[in-house]
Enzyme design. Structure first.
Site, PDB file in Angstrom:
ATOM      1  CG  ASP A 104      -5.078   7.214  -9.164  1.00 58.17           C
ATOM      2  OD1 ASP A 104      -5.656   7.505 -10.234  1.00 58.17           O
ATOM      3  OD2 ASP A 104      -4.690   8.062  -8.365  1.00 58.17           O
ATOM      4  CE  LYS A 112      -6.172  16.264 -14.172  1.00 58.00           C
ATOM      5  NZ  LYS A 112      -5.684  17.280 -13.258  1.00 58.00           N
ATOM      6  CD  GLU A 135      -2.743   1.381   0.132  1.00 58.67           C
ATOM      7  OE1 GLU A 135      -2.647   2.450  -0.515  1.00 58.67           O
ATOM      8  OE2 GLU A 135      -3.526   0.475  -0.169  1.00 58.67           O
ATOM      9  CG  ASP A 169     -15.031   2.870 -10.226  1.00 59.99           C
ATOM     10  OD1 ASP A 169     -13.805   2.673 -10.022  1.00 59.99           O
ATOM     11  OD2 ASP A 169     -15.600   3.942  -9.982  1.00 59.99           O
ATOM     12  CG  ASP A 217       5.344   3.220  -6.880  1.00 58.12           C
ATOM     13  OD1 ASP A 217       5.834   2.378  -7.655  1.00 58.12           O
ATOM     14  OD2 ASP A 217       4.500   4.060  -7.226  1.00 58.12           O
TER      15      ASP A 217
END
Length: 190
Positions: free
Chosen positions: A75, A79, A25, A111, A52
């Site tokens: 995530d 962009k 995490e 999602d 990471d």
């Protein structure tokens, strides 16, 4: 990878005390929360790493050590200028798949359907990958708090299960983003 509040990781570690589980995490708040929950439940079969996942997969974690890798609601970095940070991208796919032992499986859900479709296509193009799309929720129920919330809201979710024949073959560019600036002057021996 990205265990969030630990819903799935803790459930699996509790129900399978003979199994061994590694959680990664990047968010300190979630890492500390789950570390407290692991300690409170006295789970000795869980190791947590804060950091990471791309960096850890490329530098610390051994290749081929995991029977399964779970990545839920990462995530999507929508962009264009941020897409290089995606966990699933042509440049970093081998870092994730390289963690899998021969015959290992990857589980993924999102999602963010546009990103999910890119991930699906990327995985389907990988040699030896067999991708199954799960139209319904996982048989064992929601694996994250996000998933539980999104199911109640009726939000569409893309769920993938990927099986690999043999070991997952590495992608030739996977570590490029991990190299430091001094690597520009480095010429490997041939």
């Amino acid at each position: 990878i990205g265990f969030g509040k630990g819903r799935y990781l803790l459930r699996r570690a509790t129900s399978e005390p003979a199994g061994r589980f590694l959680g990664i995490e990047i968010a300190s708040e979630y890492f500390r929360l789950v570390a407290r929950r692991v300690a409170r439940r006295r789970l000795v079969n869980v190791v947590l790493l804060e950091g990471d996942a791309q960096y850890l997969a490329g530098t610390i974690l051994p290749r081929g050590f995991a029977r399964a890798v779970h990545v839920y609601f990462p995530d999507p970095w929508p962009k264009t200028r941020h897409q290089r940070r995606r966990l699933f991208a042509p440049e970093s796919l081998d870092l994730v798949l390289g963690l899998l032992a021969p015959g290992g499986r990857l589980y993924f859900a999102t999602d963010f359907l546009a990103y999910g479709e890119e991930v699906r296509q990327l995985l389907e193009s990988h040699p030896g990958a067999s991708v199954t799309v799960h139209a319904a929720p996982w048989p064992d129920g929601a694996r994250t708090n996000y998933e539980a919330k999104y199911i109640v809201e009726g939000r569409p979710i893309l769920r993938l299960e990927v099986a690999f024949e043999g070991a997952a073959a590495p992608h030739p560019r996977g570590l490029l983003d991990l190299l430091v600036a001094s690597s520009l002057d480095y010429e490997p021996e041939t």
